[in-house]
Write an enzyme that holds these catalytic residues in place. Structure first.
Site, PDB file in Angstrom:
ATOM      1  N   ASP A  66      54.779 -15.492 -19.967  1.00 12.55           N
ATOM      2  CA  ASP A  66      54.052 -14.292 -20.370  1.00 12.55           C
ATOM      3  C   ASP A  66      53.038 -13.856 -19.320  1.00 12.55           C
ATOM      4  O   ASP A  66      52.782 -14.562 -18.351  1.00 12.55           O
ATOM      5  CB  ASP A  66      53.354 -14.502 -21.727  1.00 12.55           C
ATOM      6  CG  ASP A  66      52.751 -15.900 -21.867  1.00 12.55           C
ATOM      7  OD1 ASP A  66      52.456 -16.527 -20.836  1.00 12.55           O
ATOM      8  OD2 ASP A  66      52.578 -16.362 -23.004  1.00 12.55           O
ATOM      9  N   ASN A 130      47.143 -20.410 -33.962  1.00  9.45           N
ATOM     10  CA  ASN A 130      47.839 -19.700 -35.049  1.00  9.45           C
ATOM     11  C   ASN A 130      49.342 -19.970 -35.030  1.00  9.45           C
ATOM     12  O   ASN A 130      50.102 -19.331 -35.743  1.00  9.45           O
ATOM     13  CB  ASN A 130      47.591 -18.185 -34.943  1.00  9.45           C
ATOM     14  CG  ASN A 130      48.161 -17.585 -33.654  1.00  9.45           C
ATOM     15  OD1 ASN A 130      48.691 -18.302 -32.801  1.00  9.45           O
ATOM     16  ND2 ASN A 130      48.054 -16.272 -33.509  1.00  9.45           N
ATOM     17  N   HIS A 132      51.343 -19.562 -32.360  1.00  7.59           N
ATOM     18  CA  HIS A 132      52.160 -18.779 -31.426  1.00  7.59           C
ATOM     19  C   HIS A 132      52.731 -19.679 -30.335  1.00  7.59           C
ATOM     20  O   HIS A 132      52.143 -20.683 -29.964  1.00  7.59           O
ATOM     21  CB  HIS A 132      51.404 -17.568 -30.849  1.00  7.59           C
ATOM     22  CG  HIS A 132      50.342 -17.854 -29.833  1.00  7.59           C
ATOM     23  ND1 HIS A 132      49.191 -17.099 -29.713  1.00  7.59           N
ATOM     24  CD2 HIS A 132      50.231 -18.794 -28.860  1.00  7.59           C
ATOM     25  CE1 HIS A 132      48.453 -17.563 -28.729  1.00  7.59           C
ATOM     26  NE2 HIS A 132      49.058 -18.599 -28.192  1.00  7.59           N
ATOM     27  N   GLU A 137      53.274 -13.816 -31.583  1.00 11.77           N
ATOM     28  CA  GLU A 137      52.266 -13.999 -32.627  1.00 11.77           C
ATOM     29  C   GLU A 137      52.953 -14.052 -34.000  1.00 11.77           C
ATOM     30  O   GLU A 137      54.130 -13.687 -34.133  1.00 11.77           O
ATOM     31  CB  GLU A 137      51.271 -12.831 -32.580  1.00 11.77           C
ATOM     32  CG  GLU A 137      50.514 -12.681 -31.247  1.00 11.77           C
ATOM     33  CD  GLU A 137      49.410 -13.737 -31.028  1.00 11.77           C
ATOM     34  OE1 GLU A 137      49.521 -14.860 -31.542  1.00 11.77           O
ATOM     35  OE2 GLU A 137      48.427 -13.419 -30.322  1.00 11.77           O
TER      36      GLU A 137
HETATM   37  C1  F6R Z   1      50.571 -19.402 -22.114  1.00 14.01           C
HETATM   38  C2  F6R Z   1      51.124 -19.242 -23.451  1.00 14.01           C
HETATM   39  C3  F6R Z   1      50.336 -19.549 -24.684  1.00 14.01           C
HETATM   40  C4  F6R Z   1      49.563 -20.859 -24.595  1.00 14.01           C
HETATM   41  C5  F6R Z   1      48.814 -21.139 -25.889  1.00 14.01           C
HETATM   42  C6  F6R Z   1      47.995 -22.415 -25.794  1.00 14.01           C
HETATM   43  O1  F6R Z   1      51.498 -19.033 -21.126  1.00 14.01           O
HETATM   44  O2  F6R Z   1      52.229 -18.829 -23.563  1.00 14.01           O
HETATM   45  O3  F6R Z   1      51.211 -19.617 -25.787  1.00 14.01           O
HETATM   46  O4  F6R Z   1      50.465 -21.906 -24.333  1.00 14.01           O
HETATM   47  O5  F6R Z   1      47.978 -20.069 -26.173  1.00 14.01           O
HETATM   48  O6  F6R Z   1      47.020 -22.270 -24.815  1.00 14.01           O
HETATM   49  P1  F6R Z   1      46.151 -23.508 -24.308  1.00 14.01           P
HETATM   50  O7  F6R Z   1      47.079 -24.388 -23.541  1.00 14.01           O
HETATM   51  O8  F6R Z   1      45.127 -22.882 -23.399  1.00 14.01           O
HETATM   52  O9  F6R Z   1      45.597 -24.164 -25.507  1.00 14.01           O
END
Ligand code: F6R
Length: 236
Positions: A66, A130, A132, A137
């Site tokens: 992403d 959440n 995701h 989401e």
């Molecule tokens: C990042 C991504 C997000 C993160 C998620 C957890 O490329 O796709 O889904 O993996 O938000 O983020 P952290 O690792 O910062 O807790």
């Protein structure tokens, strides 16, 4: 879907050793990469392995999950900058073999096409509080592919730790869809810390896909390992 609970340091050691083995077996491996705090220690270990000549990235191809919409590529919070700072600029990867989505509509259809042509061998994931995965989401449909999304308020709040001000956090992003993620041959998810306790508990209880918790789709994939550290796994 196998949930593996172990000490944080051991998680990264085990995954880095696994990447070393897989890259050596197949130097042209296609890796799906994530950003955020969870993968950083893994990238550090991969850089060390490169420096020790244990891994050669020259033919490895990568696809990122992403990217924020509205940040210049060279903004220090863009995922383009994140990948350069945390991995690409430290190893011998050919930047022409690294792909990160962007909001340009033409680019979205190219990315979809590229993902069709290059099946991901190992997809790395983090998980949002959440549920995701990538920026899919809650409410995302199962058959989604690369698309533009509005970030949930909770995700904006979680990610504000990387920005000076919460108002600087982009409100939109481009993300691989759930179908793209499920097309990977193998998936490795890393969840670290207290903030992930509740979502890991819910994921552990799930038996089928629940749209409100996008990560539950992983229960339908034949080859998924979810690594949780002792804090993230405290409730399971
Ligand atoms: C990042 C991504 C997000 C993160 C998620 C957890 O490329 O796709 O889904 O993996 O938000 O983020 P952290 O690792 O910062 O807790």
């Amino acid at each position: 879907m196998q949930i593996i609970k172990m000490e944080k340091e051991k998680i990264y050691e085990e995954i880095a050793n696994y990447y070393e083995k897989r890259i050596n077996e197949n130097p042209r491996i296609v890796l799906g990469l994530a950003t955020g705090s969870s993968p950083i220690p893994l990238y550090q270990k991969l850089i060390e392995k490169y420096q020790n000549k244990d891994i050669n990235f020259s033919q490895v191809k990568t696809f990122n999950l992403d990217e924020y919409v509205g940040l210049a590529k060279n903004n220090e919070q863009s995922y383009y900058s994140f990948m350069n700072d945390n991995l690409f600029s430290h190893v011998n990867i050919d930047l022409n073999n690294t792909y990160i989505p962007s909001a340009n509509p033409e680019h979205i259809s190219n990315y979809i096409e590229l993902l069709k042509q290059n099946q991901i061998d190992i997809q790395l994931l983090g998980i949002g509080s959440n549920g995701h995965i990538a920026f899919n989401e809650p409410g995302t449909s199962k058959d989604s592919t690369v698309h533009k999304i509005k970030l949930d308020q909770g995700t904006i709040q979680d990610n504000s730790r990387f920005f000076d001000d919460i108002n600087d956090v982009p409100t939109e992003a481009i993300t691989m869809g759930l179908e793209d993620i499920m097309n990977a041959k193998e998936i490795i998810l890393i969840a670290i810390g207290k903030g992930k306790q509740n979502i890991i508990k819910e994921l552990n209880q799930c038996e089928a896909y629940n749209q409100n918790i996008p990560a539950t789709i992983l229960s339908e994939h034949p080859n998924v390992k979810i690594y949780v550290d002792l804090e993230a796994g405290e409730l399971i």
